[in-house]
Design a protein around this motif. Structure first.
Motif, PDB file in Angstrom:
ATOM      1  N   GLY B 168      66.411 -46.300  91.636  1.00 49.70           N
ATOM      2  CA  GLY B 168      67.033 -45.610  92.769  1.00 49.70           C
ATOM      3  C   GLY B 168      68.440 -45.135  92.438  1.00 49.70           C
ATOM      4  O   GLY B 168      68.821 -44.011  92.768  1.00 49.70           O
ATOM      5  N   LEU B 169      69.193 -45.967  91.745  1.00 51.50           N
ATOM      6  CA  LEU B 169      70.564 -45.595  91.365  1.00 51.50           C
ATOM      7  C   LEU B 169      70.550 -44.303  90.546  1.00 51.50           C
ATOM      8  O   LEU B 169      71.328 -43.382  90.797  1.00 51.50           O
ATOM      9  N   GLY B 170      69.629 -44.253  89.580  1.00 45.60           N
ATOM     10  CA  GLY B 170      69.521 -43.053  88.738  1.00 45.60           C
ATOM     11  C   GLY B 170      69.119 -41.835  89.548  1.00 45.60           C
ATOM     12  O   GLY B 170      69.697 -40.756  89.409  1.00 45.60           O
ATOM     13  N   VAL B 171      68.130 -42.028  90.447  1.00 44.40           N
ATOM     14  CA  VAL B 171      67.684 -40.907  91.289  1.00 44.40           C
ATOM     15  C   VAL B 171      68.825 -40.439  92.177  1.00 44.40           C
ATOM     16  O   VAL B 171      69.049 -39.237  92.359  1.00 44.40           O
ATOM     17  N   GLY B 172      69.601 -41.408  92.712  1.00 44.58           N
ATOM     18  CA  GLY B 172      70.722 -41.078  93.588  1.00 44.58           C
ATOM     19  C   GLY B 172      71.790 -40.263  92.883  1.00 44.58           C
ATOM     20  O   GLY B 172      72.463 -39.445  93.504  1.00 44.58           O
ATOM     21  N   ILE B 173      71.958 -40.489  91.585  1.00 41.92           N
ATOM     22  CA  ILE B 173      72.946 -39.717  90.836  1.00 41.92           C
ATOM     23  C   ILE B 173      72.372 -38.348  90.455  1.00 41.92           C
ATOM     24  O   ILE B 173      73.050 -37.332  90.507  1.00 41.92           O
ATOM     25  N   LEU B 174      71.086 -38.346  90.126  1.00 38.74           N
ATOM     26  CA  LEU B 174      70.413 -37.095  89.759  1.00 38.74           C
ATOM     27  C   LEU B 174      70.384 -36.132  90.941  1.00 38.74           C
ATOM     28  O   LEU B 174      70.564 -34.930  90.780  1.00 38.74           O
ATOM     29  N   ILE B 175      70.156 -36.669  92.142  1.00 38.64           N
ATOM     30  CA  ILE B 175      70.114 -35.842  93.355  1.00 38.64           C
ATOM     31  C   ILE B 175      71.225 -36.332  94.274  1.00 38.64           C
ATOM     32  O   ILE B 175      71.052 -37.277  95.036  1.00 38.64           O
ATOM     33  N   PRO B 176      72.407 -35.701  94.196  1.00 42.71           N
ATOM     34  CA  PRO B 176      73.571 -36.237  94.917  1.00 42.71           C
ATOM     35  C   PRO B 176      73.430 -36.205  96.435  1.00 42.71           C
ATOM     36  O   PRO B 176      74.109 -36.949  97.113  1.00 42.71           O
ATOM     37  N   ASN B 177      72.548 -35.354  96.969  1.00 41.67           N
ATOM     38  CA  ASN B 177      72.329 -35.367  98.411  1.00 41.67           C
ATOM     39  C   ASN B 177      71.446 -36.563  98.755  1.00 41.67           C
ATOM     40  O   ASN B 177      70.284 -36.624  98.376  1.00 41.67           O
ATOM     41  N   GLN B 178      72.042 -37.507  99.490  1.00 46.10           N
ATOM     42  CA  GLN B 178      71.383 -38.786  99.731  1.00 46.10           C
ATOM     43  C   GLN B 178      70.029 -38.643 100.422  1.00 46.10           C
ATOM     44  O   GLN B 178      69.045 -39.277 100.032  1.00 46.10           O
ATOM     45  N   ALA B 180      68.034 -36.012 100.566  1.00 49.26           N
ATOM     46  CA  ALA B 180      67.079 -35.389  99.650  1.00 49.26           C
ATOM     47  C   ALA B 180      66.614 -36.399  98.601  1.00 49.26           C
ATOM     48  O   ALA B 180      65.417 -36.464  98.272  1.00 49.26           O
ATOM     49  N   ALA B 181      67.532 -37.201  98.110  1.00 52.81           N
ATOM     50  CA  ALA B 181      67.183 -38.175  97.076  1.00 52.81           C
ATOM     51  C   ALA B 181      66.167 -39.184  97.600  1.00 52.81           C
ATOM     52  O   ALA B 181      65.203 -39.535  96.912  1.00 52.81           O
ATOM     53  N   ILE B 182      66.375 -39.638  98.841  1.00 53.99           N
ATOM     54  CA  ILE B 182      65.437 -40.620  99.414  1.00 53.99           C
ATOM     55  C   ILE B 182      64.066 -39.979  99.625  1.00 53.99           C
ATOM     56  O   ILE B 182      63.025 -40.556  99.276  1.00 53.99           O
ATOM     57  N   LEU B 183      64.075 -38.754 100.160  1.00 52.39           N
ATOM     58  CA  LEU B 183      62.792 -38.068 100.388  1.00 52.39           C
ATOM     59  C   LEU B 183      62.047 -37.863  99.071  1.00 52.39           C
ATOM     60  O   LEU B 183      60.852 -38.134  98.974  1.00 52.39           O
ATOM     61  N   VAL B 184      62.757 -37.372  98.070  1.00 56.25           N
ATOM     62  CA  VAL B 184      62.104 -37.114  96.783  1.00 56.25           C
ATOM     63  C   VAL B 184      61.655 -38.423  96.145  1.00 56.25           C
ATOM     64  O   VAL B 184      60.513 -38.564  95.700  1.00 56.25           O
ATOM     65  N   GLY B 185      62.562 -39.415  96.122  1.00 56.26           N
ATOM     66  CA  GLY B 185      62.254 -40.696  95.475  1.00 56.26           C
ATOM     67  C   GLY B 185      61.041 -41.364  96.101  1.00 56.26           C
ATOM     68  O   GLY B 185      60.075 -41.721  95.408  1.00 56.26           O
TER      69      GLY B 185
END
Lengths: 325, 265
Positions: B168-178, B180-185
């Motif tokens: 999750g940490l990596g995804v959160g950095i890859l997609i800075p919009n929180q 969007a990151a949660i939806l994608v992850g």
């Protein structure tokens, strides 16, 4: 007010600092220094590059070239940054669901500071009760005070504040002014940025003025004001100028038949005029208005407004300086 | 370093997120354990149209205790994303990097804290799943602790949650919009990955990579029962742990590298 400085400030040295974002130069070959025990105003219109400069100084933005050091060291190389430099960059950087007190506790932990510092600082900035509410409910003034408390947590030698007076009411601004003066009397180095000159005019000792990322003027506030002088209006300015010269007072013609005498002794000017048999229509102090000077220095050069600035550049600036709005 | 880690833990436990997640993960553990404890021990004839499940006694018990893990790792994925995403969103990343300007150190503190947080949530989840699961199994006259392998599974489920937080940490950095990151992850882990696993299982060459998907690696770590008739060979427990660990390391190293080069404005 304190006889012996309790802490020794550190010198801030910015040398040839440059930052480009793509083809846009946000900060251009900027050099200045900030001395301990003085309050330095960092002035410039919105989008001048103030925030970018401060962020480079604090190791948040990588400079394209040049250096910005505190006590000869890069911020990133400081072992205990919170006890060397305290900074408040934006009034918005709190998690809305965390209380102000917990925000400070998070920072205290990171700085290796004892928790009792948190309550001391909340007392000092006058928000001990309000800090138990979640930060999302805070007014702008509260946020500024909480930001200041965060900056002072480690009892730093250097204080860097970005637009600290934004959103403060007149009472708050007076409080801030006294507070900063007190800290600078302790020997701390204080750098305060502002796009509003009158906010800091009464507070700062030195100024650094930038526009479009470039240095416009720096030096002591008193130098910027120029030497104090007196404006006098009379029926025959030339005759009065001659009479003043005899009394060892130099003068020069101003606008609209005014005569500007290089003295603050209004009584002397009046006596000389009386002896010369000239009427006095007006006699007052001439204080170089720093605001007029500021506009003069930065006038027509604001890249955010008007011609020349492409939309891309405007976006880059508003992204960087958006916090000032 | 120790102070930066302490700061990360304080960050996490001073917002309401943590106990909301704690309740969610406890309930998920308890409810899924209860349901699986009942379903897996029912007579095969009653299971209707679903795929037949088979497994040893240990596998059945493992499945019951880790039944809530699927929800658990999605929650920890979210926790990992939010530990960095909320810093971007509320701009507290500035304060974080001002107190810990050495960025590798700041990120390392997040990584260690997230492993710890994963472990804490893992314990909360097990508290729910083992208590309810053991009661249901006992009521069904099944030994709730058939072998010590169960303990290994429980320990590995803690590790799995910590590793998912790092992903999750990596995804959160890859997609800075929180958001969007949660939806994608969550979308990838919960919907796309199972669909791909299901689809690729019918393709001979592609079926070989299916066990290496993060969710499948997680499932093989806790070695539960498997659905009958699938042509996919799942990894051994240690293989699953290594694969999931590799995802976590890759993503957190990437995140650290990216953060160390970023301009924070």
């Amino acid at each position: 007010m304190t006889a012996a400085p309790m802490t020794t400030g550190a010198r801030i040295e910015v040398r040839d600092l440059t930052k480009t974002f793509g083809s846009f130069t946000a900060v251009d070959q900027l050099s200045f220094h900030v001395e301990p025990g003085r309050i330095t105003g960092f002035l410039g219109p919105n989008g001048a590059g103030k925030t970018t400069t401060l962020r480079m100084l604090l190791g948040l933005i990588h400079p394209t070239s040049g250096s910005a050091t505190i006590d000869g060291q890069n911020y990133r190389d400081l072992d205990h940054p919170s006890s060397v430099v305290g900074s408040a960059l934006e009034a918005t950087n709190f998690h809305p669901g965390r209380t102000g007190r917990d925000h400070l506790r998070v920072l205290a932990a990171a700085g290796g500071l004892r928790d009792s510092r948190v309550d001391e600082l909340l007392e000092l900035t006058g928000i001990p009760a309000a800090a138990r509410k979640r930060a999302g409910e805070y007014s702008m003034g509260m946020r500024q005070r909480l930001g200041l408390a965060a900056a002072l947590l480690g009892d730093p030698r250097v204080l860097i504040l970005d637009e600290p007076a934004n959103g403060l009411d007149p009472e708050g601004i007076r409080w801030l002014r006294g507070f900063l003066r007190h800290l600078s009397n302790e020997g701390k180095t204080i750098l305060v940025s502002s796009h509003l000159l009158q906010e800091v005019e009464a507070t700062v000792d030195d100024v650094v003025i930038i526009a479009n990322g470039r240095m416009v003027k720096s030096g002591a506030m008193s130098d910027l004001h120029g030497s104090p002088s007196t404006i006098v209006r009379t029926s025959n300015p030339d005759q009065l100028a001659g009479a003043l010269r005899v009394a060892d007072v130099m003068s020069s013609p101003g606008t609209d038949g005014e005569l500007i005498a290089e003295t603050t002794d209004k009584r002397l000017v009046g006596d000389v005029a009386l002896r010369a048999g000239l009427p006095i229509w007006e006699l007052r102090d001439r204080k170089a208005d720093l605001e007029a000077l500021f506009f003069e220095l930065t006038e027509g050069t604001n890249r955010n407004l008007g011609d020349g600035a492409s939309p891309v550049e405007s976006d880059a600036i508003s992204g960087l300086e958006g916090a000032n709005e | 370093m120790g102070s930066a880690i302490k700061s990360e833990f304080r960050k996490f436990f001073t917002t309401r997120l943590w106990w909301g997640m704690a309740i969610g993960i406890f309930v998920a553990g308890a409810v899924f354990a209860g349901f699986f404890g009942w379903a897996l021990t029912s007579e095969n004839g009653n299971t209707g149209g679903g795929p037949q499940l088979e497994g040893t006694a240990t596998q059945v018990v493992n499945s019951v205790y880790t039944a809530g893990l699927g929800v658990g790792y999605l929650l920890l994925l979210t926790v990992g994303i939010m530990q960095i995403g909320s810093e971007y969103r509320h701009k507290t990343i500035t304060a974080t990097l001002l107190s810990t300007p050495k960025r590798v150190q700041a990120m390392l503190a997040k990584i260690i804290a997230l492993l710890g947080i994963g472990g804490v949530y893992g314990l909360i989840s097990l508290l729910g799943s083992v208590s309810v699961g053991a009661i249901v199994l006992t009521l069904r006259d099944i030994d709730p602790f058939p072998s010590t392998e169960v303990l290994r599974t429980l320990a590995l489920s803690l590790l799995a949650l910590g590793l998912w937080a790092l992903i999750g940490l990596g995804v959160g950095i890859l997609i800075p919009n929180q958001v969007a990151a949660i939806l994608v992850g969550v979308g990838v882990a919960w919907i796309i990955e199972p669909l791909l696993s299901f689809g690729l299982a019918f393709v001979e060459w592609a079926a070989k990579i299916v066990p290496y998907f993060p969710s499948n690696a997680t499932n093989s770590m806790v070695s539960g029962v498997t659905a009958q008739g699938q042509d996919v060979d799942f990894l051994p427990w240690w293989g699953g742990a290594l694969v999931l660990g590799a995802y976590a390391v890759a993503l957190s190293v990437f995140g650290t590298w990216r953060t160390s080069r970023q301009d924070i404005s």
